[in-house]
Design an enzyme around this catalytic site. Structure first.
Site, PDB file in Angstrom:
ATOM      1  N   SER A 119      46.531  43.561  38.481  1.00  0.00           N
ATOM      2  CA  SER A 119      46.263  44.034  40.711  1.00  0.00           C
ATOM      3  C   SER A 119      48.382  43.985  40.226  1.00  0.00           C
ATOM      4  O   SER A 119      48.884  44.869  41.430  1.00  0.00           O
ATOM      5  CB  SER A 119      45.916  42.925  40.984  1.00  0.00           C
ATOM      6  OG  SER A 119      44.469  43.010  40.687  1.00  0.00           O
ATOM      7  N   HIS A 140      44.592  50.901  36.981  1.00  0.00           N
ATOM      8  CA  HIS A 140      43.461  49.659  38.130  1.00  0.00           C
ATOM      9  C   HIS A 140      42.536  50.336  38.620  1.00  0.00           C
ATOM     10  O   HIS A 140      42.660  50.725  40.105  1.00  0.00           O
ATOM     11  CB  HIS A 140      45.190  49.789  38.934  1.00  0.00           C
ATOM     12  CG  HIS A 140      44.785  47.906  39.323  1.00  0.00           C
ATOM     13  ND1 HIS A 140      45.681  47.779  41.447  1.00  0.00           N
ATOM     14  CD2 HIS A 140      44.019  47.372  39.529  1.00  0.00           C
ATOM     15  CE1 HIS A 140      44.805  46.794  41.746  1.00  0.00           C
ATOM     16  NE2 HIS A 140      44.422  46.302  41.027  1.00  0.00           N
ATOM     17  N   GLU A 152      44.367  53.193  40.652  1.00  0.00           N
ATOM     18  CA  GLU A 152      45.656  54.157  40.708  1.00  0.00           C
ATOM     19  C   GLU A 152      45.935  53.458  39.292  1.00  0.00           C
ATOM     20  O   GLU A 152      45.682  52.562  38.030  1.00  0.00           O
ATOM     21  CB  GLU A 152      46.524  52.615  41.247  1.00  0.00           C
ATOM     22  CG  GLU A 152      46.460  52.117  42.538  1.00  0.00           C
ATOM     23  CD  GLU A 152      46.574  51.108  43.176  1.00  0.00           C
ATOM     24  OE1 GLU A 152      47.301  51.439  44.039  1.00  0.00           O
ATOM     25  OE2 GLU A 152      46.725  50.217  42.656  1.00  0.00           O
ATOM     26  N   ASN A 190      47.679  47.048  46.373  1.00  0.00           N
ATOM     27  CA  ASN A 190      47.950  45.820  47.246  1.00  0.00           C
ATOM     28  C   ASN A 190      49.184  45.373  47.738  1.00  0.00           C
ATOM     29  O   ASN A 190      49.775  44.198  47.610  1.00  0.00           O
ATOM     30  CB  ASN A 190      48.045  45.165  45.538  1.00  0.00           C
ATOM     31  CG  ASN A 190      46.888  44.456  45.458  1.00  0.00           C
ATOM     32  OD1 ASN A 190      45.867  43.897  46.127  1.00  0.00           O
ATOM     33  ND2 ASN A 190      46.620  44.572  43.685  1.00  0.00           N
TER      34      ASN A 190
HETATM   35  N1  LIG Z   1      39.500  40.333  41.150  1.00  0.00           N
HETATM   36  C1  LIG Z   1      39.343  41.651  41.771  1.00  0.00           C
HETATM   37  O1  LIG Z   1      38.925  41.697  42.831  1.00  0.00           O
HETATM   38  C2  LIG Z   1      40.344  42.627  40.668  1.00  0.00           C
HETATM   39  C3  LIG Z   1      40.534  43.886  41.648  1.00  0.00           C
HETATM   40  C4  LIG Z   1      41.663  44.494  40.086  1.00  0.00           C
HETATM   41  C5  LIG Z   1      41.598  44.470  39.858  1.00  0.00           C
HETATM   42  N2  LIG Z   1      41.773  42.812  38.811  1.00  0.00           N
HETATM   43  C6  LIG Z   1      42.839  42.028  38.038  1.00  0.00           C
HETATM   44  O2  LIG Z   1      41.081  42.446  37.104  1.00  0.00           O
HETATM   45  C7  LIG Z   1      41.717  41.337  35.891  1.00  0.00           C
HETATM   46  C8  LIG Z   1      41.105  40.151  35.746  1.00  0.00           C
HETATM   47  O3  LIG Z   1      40.741  39.679  36.903  1.00  0.00           O
HETATM   48  P1  LIG Z   1      38.869  39.237  37.334  1.00  0.00           P
HETATM   49  O4  LIG Z   1      39.188  39.011  38.576  1.00  0.00           O
HETATM   50  O5  LIG Z   1      37.793  40.164  37.048  1.00  0.00           O
HETATM   51  O6  LIG Z   1      39.738  37.684  36.409  1.00  0.00           O
HETATM   52  P2  LIG Z   1      37.951  36.676  35.707  1.00  0.00           P
HETATM   53  O7  LIG Z   1      39.061  35.386  35.919  1.00  0.00           O
HETATM   54  O8  LIG Z   1      36.975  36.518  36.416  1.00  0.00           O
HETATM   55  O9  LIG Z   1      37.516  36.621  34.506  1.00  0.00           O
HETATM   56  C9  LIG Z   1      38.669  36.592  33.272  1.00  0.00           C
HETATM   57  C10 LIG Z   1      38.221  37.103  32.443  1.00  0.00           C
HETATM   58  O10 LIG Z   1      38.799  36.877  31.186  1.00  0.00           O
HETATM   59  C11 LIG Z   1      38.578  36.312  29.410  1.00  0.00           C
HETATM   60  N3  LIG Z   1      40.067  36.302  29.112  1.00  0.00           N
HETATM   61  C12 LIG Z   1      40.737  34.970  29.427  1.00  0.00           C
HETATM   62  N4  LIG Z   1      41.787  35.265  28.369  1.00  0.00           N
HETATM   63  C13 LIG Z   1      41.413  36.406  27.309  1.00  0.00           C
HETATM   64  C14 LIG Z   1      41.685  36.719  26.455  1.00  0.00           C
HETATM   65  N5  LIG Z   1      42.562  36.148  25.717  1.00  0.00           N
HETATM   66  N6  LIG Z   1      40.997  37.757  25.379  1.00  0.00           N
HETATM   67  C15 LIG Z   1      40.417  38.207  25.942  1.00  0.00           C
HETATM   68  N7  LIG Z   1      39.529  37.150  27.052  1.00  0.00           N
HETATM   69  C16 LIG Z   1      40.461  36.919  27.708  1.00  0.00           C
HETATM   70  C17 LIG Z   1      38.320  35.182  30.627  1.00  0.00           C
HETATM   71  O11 LIG Z   1      37.351  33.930  30.165  1.00  0.00           O
HETATM   72  C18 LIG Z   1      36.633  35.737  31.572  1.00  0.00           C
HETATM   73  O12 LIG Z   1      36.053  36.214  31.318  1.00  0.00           O
HETATM   74  C19 LIG Z   1      43.536  40.384  36.483  1.00  0.00           C
HETATM   75  O13 LIG Z   1      44.888  40.939  35.765  1.00  0.00           O
HETATM   76  C20 LIG Z   1      43.304  40.911  38.098  1.00  0.00           C
HETATM   77  O14 LIG Z   1      44.846  40.954  38.488  1.00  0.00           O
HETATM   78  C21 LIG Z   1      41.520  42.049  39.592  1.00  0.00           C
END
Ligand SMILES: NC(=O)c1ccc[n+]([C@@H]2O[C@H](COP(=O)([O-])OP(=O)(O)OC[C@H]3O[C@@H](n4cnc5c(N)ncnc54)[C@H](O)[C@@H]3O)[C@@H](O)[C@H]2O)c1
Length: 283
Positions: A119, A140, A152, A190
């Site tokens: 993000s 994204h 995006e 964002n």
């Molecule tokens: N939550 C949102 O609304 C949102 C929206 C768009 C983008 N994002 C982006 O998406 C990404 C994930 O966000 P999320 O909310 O799903 O996070 P989350 O915390 O729900 O999940 C992250 C996952 O990554 C795993 N993980 C950590 N290190 C790892 C590795 N080295 N290899 C494989 N798996 C690994 C963890 O075990 C966990 O299951 C981030 O970069 C975030 O910025 C989030």
């Protein structure tokens, strides 16, 4: 144009689960990778529950549900992560994303596209340490990924044009609305939405309105979700992290200073829906 027959989704959290479900629903062979077996199990159950809802609404048949699930290989083995396109959705840490892409570069074809769902982290920075940075791009998605239309597509100065076009076409095939933008802090949504969250928290901190009032006001004014309900959905840690990164990357302007109220929530592990408590409580 690149052929995308297999997608590896890294990270089985909120976003990875949604992206893997979407990919499998569009008939693409999908690998769902996570270092945590527990998260993989939670992801599989989450996808199954979402598909059951679609079956109950007659949107898919029980047979289609089984086919969709069978298209996803859940794995905690990095060696299984061989695909035409990798979409990483792991923790929001630059070094973790760089390390992952470097490991994947070793086992994948040099033409495998490495996309990040970050993000707020600079795609240019992620690409810096990766072999063939021209194949690194931002893809994204928004939460919940199977439903939200926008994607995006974030290009760096080095991203190959053909890769941009491939992801635009793929996003459209997935029923999404792709928007191509340059790599800059917060990309488009964002960056613009920062004020939506920050000003709402400032109003509450100053005692000028309650959380509920702000949400009711914004939703009645036409916004789909009030800022507090939306922060609870996104996850407080993720949203606070984005605020910090965007604020720093733009030279720490006062107007974008991260909120103490939100920092406190993160410290108390009140992360929103995923922990059952954020600005609101969830059963
Ligand atoms: N939550 C949102 O609304 C949102 C929206 C768009 C983008 N994002 C982006 O998406 C990404 C994930 O966000 P999320 O909310 O799903 O996070 P989350 O915390 O729900 O999940 C992250 C996952 O990554 C795993 N993980 C950590 N290190 C790892 C590795 N080295 N290899 C494989 N798996 C690994 C963890 O075990 C966990 O299951 C981030 O970069 C975030 O910025 C989030």
């Amino acid at each position: 144009m690149y052929q995308i027959k297999t997608i590896c989704v890294c990270g089985a959290g909120t976003m990875g689960t949604g992206i893997a479900q979407l990919s499998a629903m569009k008939g693409i062979s999908t690998i769902q990778f996570d270092i945590s077996a527990e998260m993989l199990e939670k992801s599989r159950k989450g996808i199954e529950a979402n598909l059951n809802t679609l079956v109950n609404k007659d949107r898919i048949t029980p047979l289609e549900k089984e086919e969709i699930i069978s298209r996803i290989k859940f794995s905690s083995q990095i060696n299984d992560c061989v695909a035409d396109l990798v979409i990483e959705a792991i923790i929001e840490k630059k070094e973790a994303k760089q390390n992952l892409f470097n490991q994947l570069a070793l086992i994948n074809h040099p033409k495998t596209i490495l996309a990040s769902n970050t993000s707020s982290i600079s795609i240019t920075e992620i690409a810096k340490t990766v072999t063939s940075p021209s194949r690194v791009i931002g893809m994204h998605f928004f939460n919940p990924a199977p439903i939200m239309k926008l994607v995006e597509i974030v290009r760096t100065e080095n991203t190959e044009e053909e890769i941009i076009q491939t992801l635009v076409t793929l996003s459209e095939k997935m029923g999404k609305i792709p928007v191509v933008c340059n790599d800059s802090p917060g990309f488009i949504v964002n960056r613009v939405a920062r004020s939506y969250y920050l000003e709402a928290m400032r109003l509450v901190e100053a005692g000028l309105a309650t959380i509920e009032t702000v949400d009711i006001a914004m939703e009645s004014a036409g916004f789909k979700m009030g800022p507090f309900r939306l922060m609870d959905l996104i996850g407080m840690d993720i949203n606070f992290g984005v605020s910090q990164i965007v604020w720093k990357a733009l030279g720490e302007p006062d107007r974008l200073r991260p909120s103490l109220l939100q920092e406190q929530k993160v410290k108390q592990n009140e992360l929103g829906r995923k922990t059952g408590k954020g600005f609101y409580t969830y059963p």
